[in-house]
Write an enzyme that holds these catalytic residues in place. Structure first.
Site, PDB file in Angstrom:
ATOM      1  N   ARG A 238       0.854  -1.185   0.000  1.00 33.58           N
ATOM      2  CA  ARG A 238       0.000   0.000   0.000  1.00 33.58           C
ATOM      3  C   ARG A 238       0.890   1.233   0.000  1.00 33.58           C
ATOM      4  NH1 ARG A 238      -3.504  -2.759  -1.615  1.00 33.58           N
ATOM      5  NH2 ARG A 238      -5.497  -3.231  -0.646  1.00 33.58           N
ATOM      6  N   HIS A 286      -1.573   0.729  -9.652  1.00 37.31           N
ATOM      7  CA  HIS A 286      -2.179  -0.253  -8.734  1.00 37.31           C
ATOM      8  C   HIS A 286      -2.676  -1.456  -9.546  1.00 37.31           C
ATOM      9  CE1 HIS A 286      -4.254  -0.701  -4.566  1.00 37.31           C
ATOM     10  NE2 HIS A 286      -4.037  -1.892  -5.106  1.00 37.31           N
TER      11      HIS A 286
HETATM   12  C1  GLV Z   1      -5.277  -4.919  -4.155  1.00 40.85           C
HETATM   13  O1  GLV Z   1      -4.706  -3.936  -3.829  1.00 40.85           O
HETATM   14  C2  GLV Z   1      -5.640  -5.969  -3.252  1.00 40.85           C
HETATM   15  O2  GLV Z   1      -5.841  -5.689  -2.057  1.00 40.85           O
HETATM   16  O3  GLV Z   1      -5.738  -7.117  -3.713  1.00 40.85           O
END
Ligand code: GLV
Length: 323
Positions: A238, A286
């Site tokens: 994250r 992401h």
């Molecule tokens: C993506 O960020 C997940 O949590 O799989």
């Protein structure tokens, strides 16, 4: 008629499933859910139908009002491996179990992303990219995998899978986690007291920690300084794990030579953010591993059936992790 009402009664008993996900992802998820859980009526936010019928919810970044009046909600499934998007929702019902997404395709995607970047940095492909643009023919020194230590912060399902692949490729692998892990070929470091020692060996640092108040900005000016000079950072956990300005400073000074970043404190990464144009930073949106609806729904369906049959759910988050 009788048998029809029997079916209706059975459906009511089984309850309904509520889906909340980004609108562009709804069609694929709805199709996968209808194919695999055909017997369970599907509600797609904002249509909750009769809220009393909702027993299960499959969610990504739910709005606070989603939980209003869901008195019969029994299990909350995360669309992703991370559950911070649920824990940060102020109305998340404390008594309802939360299940992480753990399924082989999601894990494989993460392994691919990390291995790709480890090899890229190890074999200096990022530097050859620059040389090519300058038509520069210059062979760079090459080290073997066994000469490189890859440190993985976070040895959950994803971290463990990455560690296992890296050991097969002969890298020296270390891992840092909350509790001691015994994984073949992986040196385990635990908790605060062993963090600095772990960092001091990690030539390529892979961030796969969950995000919570204990891990926020865990990589900051002080901890970055512990990494060996010229270390590379890969963040697929994250954005909030890293103090972004401290990382930029460490990159500018050359103490950190390169970073592959998939997650950011603010997403989408703002257009003006320095990461976009930093010569030693690779940005991806992401996208390290996207949850595949078809395979993910198998995991959800299996867990719903377990729940209906009174068996233990797989991969629930223990209450102490839900502070
Ligand atoms: C993506 O960020 C997940 O949590 O799989």
């Amino acid at each position: 008629m009788n048998s029809q009402s029997g079916i209706v009664e059975h459906m009511n008993e089984a309850g309904e499933l509520l889906l909340h996900i980004d609108p562009e992802r709804v069609p694929a998820w709805a199709a996968a859910l209808r194919a695999t859980l055909a017997e369970m009526p599907l509600r797609i936010w904002p249509d909750r139908g009769d809220p009393d019928q909702i027993r299960y919810a499959l969610l990504w970044k739910p709005p606070p009002e989603l939980f209003d009046g869901l008195h019969n909600l029994q299990v909350i499934f995360s669309v992703g491996a991370g559950i911070d998007h649920l824990l940060s929702c102020t109305t998340l019902p404390a008594h309802v179990p939360v299940v992480r997404m753990v399924e082989p395709v999601l894990t494989a995607g993460m392994v691919e992303y990390v291995i790709y970047n480890v090899i890229r940095f190890h074999r200096r492909m990022h530097e050859y990219d620059v040389q090519q643009r300058q038509a520069q023919w210059q062979v760079l020194p090459q080290v073997t995998a066994g000469d490189l230590t890859i440190g993985i912060m976070g040895l959950g399902v994803l971290g463990e899978a990455v560690a296992s692949m890296l050991t097969k490729m002969n890298y020296r692998v270390t891992g840092w986690s909350r509790s001691r892990k015994s994984l073949p070929g992986v040196r385990s470091y635990v908790g605060e007291p062993e963090l600095l020692k772990f960092l001091s060996d990690a030539q390529i640092l892979v961030m796969l920690l969950p995000m919570d108040e204990t891990t926020q900005h865990i990589l900051n000016k002080g901890t970055l300084a512990q990494l060996p000079s010229g270390a590379c950072v890969i963040n697929a956990g994250r954005g909030g794990l890293i103090h972004e300005n401290d990382l930029l400073n460490a990159l500018d000074k050359g103490h950190i030579s390169c970073a592959a970043l998939d997650v950011f404190e603010t997403e989408p990464l703002p257009e003006a953010h320095l990461f976009w144009r930093h010569p030693n930073v690779t940005v991806t949106p992401h996208a390290a591993s996207l949850t595949n609806p078809v395979t993910a729904v198998q995991f959800v369906a299996e867990n719903i059936r377990r729940h209906q049959n009174g068996k233990r759910l797989k991969h629930t988050v223990v209450p102490t992790d839900r502070r």
